[in-house]
Scaffold this active site. Structure first.
Site, PDB file in Angstrom:
ATOM      1  N   GLU A 159       1.591  -8.979 -10.899  1.00 48.16           N
ATOM      2  CA  GLU A 159       1.572  -7.891 -11.878  1.00 48.16           C
ATOM      3  C   GLU A 159       1.625  -8.391 -13.322  1.00 48.16           C
ATOM      4  OE1 GLU A 159       4.221  -4.667 -10.999  1.00 48.16           O
ATOM      5  OE2 GLU A 159       3.486  -4.449  -8.958  1.00 48.16           O
ATOM      6  N   GLU A 266       2.458  -5.225  -1.572  1.00 43.31           N
ATOM      7  CA  GLU A 266       3.602  -4.320  -1.469  1.00 43.31           C
ATOM      8  C   GLU A 266       3.034  -2.946  -1.134  1.00 43.31           C
ATOM      9  OE1 GLU A 266       5.774  -4.057  -5.182  1.00 43.31           O
ATOM     10  OE2 GLU A 266       6.296  -6.185  -5.192  1.00 43.31           O
TER      11      GLU A 266
END
Ligand SMILES: *[C@@H]1O[C@H](CO)[C@@H](O)[C@H](O)[C@H]1NC(C)=O
Ligand SMILES: *[C@@H]1O[C@H](CO)[C@@H](O)[C@H](O)[C@H]1NC(C)=O
Ligand SMILES: *[C@@H]1O[C@H](CO)[C@@H](O)[C@H](O)[C@H]1NC(C)=O
Length: 486
Positions: A159, A266
């Site tokens: 990220e 995720e």
């Protein structure tokens, strides 16, 4: 079953074999011996979040074999075949944990970065964090994990890009780190270990990020800066959703031409809570498995952000949460025999060439001239870091020494890791683990039902992990950005 487990436990040390290494072929992970395609059934593993990463006190999520044995036994019953671990110290010994997870039939996805200063890229001013000392840290992680057969791959970043603003400068640096890691692996590891990126599911920048990392510079397929895999942290399936309502259909449409494996690094939206995990049937169903290679549920251990499957108490006992049994039931409902161990697809793939027109979003970086190695880094690549190099060790005891309570408060007895035979990976439904409570018992009318609020985590992390912190933001952005595309 009990007798059999006890016998296996007694003979354990001689039965501790290795999973078969996985490699990337086109858009799939394949078993390097059989050539069969592999779907990730993963769990994020970071007890205590980023406060579980405390290298100055000799502690990270894979440094204590006793704890790993407990969690490997539980994740075996859950059905997991892969763990994702975020924050690790290259100076700690991970042999026991890696060997336990290996024997339990679980692969490892390892992030090379950490939230500590100098141990990850700065997304707004990446040039300030791209220097030899930082690369040395990432290479030391490579050395520490490269010899474990159950190492699935490394994430060069998590990220780092979460908006067009961070997509302006960071992409060439992430690609440079990917290049440097692959160069180091080529020089110092016995096999080609996949290196990829774990993206935020922010739909403004997701497609550009994927294209930026999967494309080949000058059309060279062996270009060292090209990612071997691309993953995303996605929280768009909430509650009783569907393939179309969740936007999973848009992701499949976006990635259907992918030239590298794509998967969820995720998933597991936690509103409403407790979770129903109805996405499992879709993730491992025919609508997705041709494009996606499975996913990693967020996350094994409960933290204040309430994504946990199990509460780890301060005395190292564990209380399973409703979500654990619900997820297990969903995994058990999938026919993994038809999902796993199937021949890899042979259809040809097209690798896009890196060029400015590949990038769509105005403001996202489209310059494929990568930063050159910082001063001093070439010497480290040539000579090696010279740090700790991990290896598989014999494990003599598979028995869990901690109290584990089921969702109805009953204690699981005879809980142990079942070492699998050579070349096997863990499969949902194949290991019942412990003898007091049937693993198929997913009754949620027990004492804990509806009282998730009172099952407060005993851990008091001083700070949240980067992943944990990113979650609420990603959800907000997914709603704001993702769904407006429909
Ligand atoms: C590189 O990493 C190793 C292992 O952590 C460490 O011992 C060494 O001091 C580091 N070297 C540099 C230049 O940072
Ligand atoms: C692309 O990046 C390189 C390296 O940072 C730089 O030298 C070059 O000027 C950039 N090109 C453009 C068109 O911005
Ligand atoms: C499942 O758990 C419930 C609640 O504790 C219990 O009443 C029931 O007997 C259990 N069933 C089995 C098959 O173990």
């Amino acid at each position: 079953m009990l007798i059999q487990s006890a016998l296996v436990a007694a003979l354990g040390a001689t039965l501790a074999n290795a999973v078969t290494t996985l490699e990337v072929k086109g858009r799939q992970f394949v078993n390097s011996k059989t050539g069969d395609a592999f779907q990730i059934v993963g769990a994020a593993y970071q007890i205590g979040g980023s406060s579980g990463y405390d290298p100055s006190h000799g502690k990270d999520p894979l440094s204590d074999g006793d704890i790993c044995r407990r969690d490997a036994a539980l994740m075996q019953t859950l059905g997991v075949n892969t763990i994702r671990v975020y924050n690790l110290s290259p100076d700690l010994n991970h042999d026991e944990c890696a060997s336990i997870f290996n024997a339990a039939g679980m692969y490892m996805l390892i992030d090379v970065n950490s939230p500590l200063s100098g141990e990850s890229l700065n997304s707004l001013k990446p040039w300030e964090s791209y220097y030899a000392g930082y690369l040395n840290r990432t290479f030391a992680i490579v050395d520490n994990f490269k010899n474990y057969p159950n190492l699935l791959g490394f994430f060069s970043g998590n990220e780092v890009i979460d908006a067009v603003k961070t997509g302006a400068e960071a992409p060439p640096y992430i690609r440079a780190v990917t290049r440097d890691l692959k160069t180091y692996i080529k020089a110092h590891a016995d096999r080609q270990i996949p290196v990829g990126y774990s993206a935020a599911d922010v739909r403004d920048v997701l497609e550009d990020s994927w294209n930026f990392f999967q494309c080949a510079i000058d059309g060279d397929d062996n270009d060292m800066s090209r990612a071997d895999m691309f993953a995303l942290n996605s929280y768009s399936w909430c509650g009783e959703s569907s393939f179309t309502e969740s936007g999973y259909d848009q992701l499949v449409a976006m990635f259907k031409t992918t030239s590298i494996p794509v998967f969820y690094s995720e998933f597991g939206c936690n509103t409403p809570s407790p979770r129903v995990f109805t996405e499992i049937g879709t993730i491992y169903g025919t609508q997705m498995t041709g494009v996606f290679s499975g996913g990693v549920v967020y996350e094994y251990a409960q933290e204040p952000n309430n994504y946990g499957l199990a509460t780890v108490n301060s005395d190292n006992s564990v209380d399973l949460l409703d979500d654990f049994r619900t997820l297990q039931k969903q995994y058990n409902g999938v026919d993994f025999k038809s999902v796993q161990n199937v021949k890899a697809a042979t259809s040809s793939i097209t690798i896009p060439e890196c060029k400015a027109s590949l990038i769509q979003e105005d403001g996202f970086n489209n310059n494929f001239t990568l930063p050159v190695l910082p001063p001093g880094a070439q010497k480290i690549i040539s000579n090696g870091v010279g740090g700790l190099v991990g290896k598989i060790v014999d494990i003599s005891d598979w028995t869990v020494n901690h109290v584990v309570k089921d969702i109805d408060g009953t204690k699981l007895s005879n809980l142990a890791v079942t070492p699998l035979s050579d070349d096997e990976s863990n499969t949902p439904g194949s290991n019942t683990g412990g003898s007091s409570s049937s693993s198929g018992n997913t009754t949620t009318t027990g004492a804990n039902s509806g009282s998730s609020g009172s099952a407060a985590p005993q851990l008091a992390p001083t700070k949240l992990s980067t992943a944990a912190m990113a979650v609420p933001m990603v959800i907000a952005l997914s709603f704001a950005a993702g769904f407006s595309m429909i």
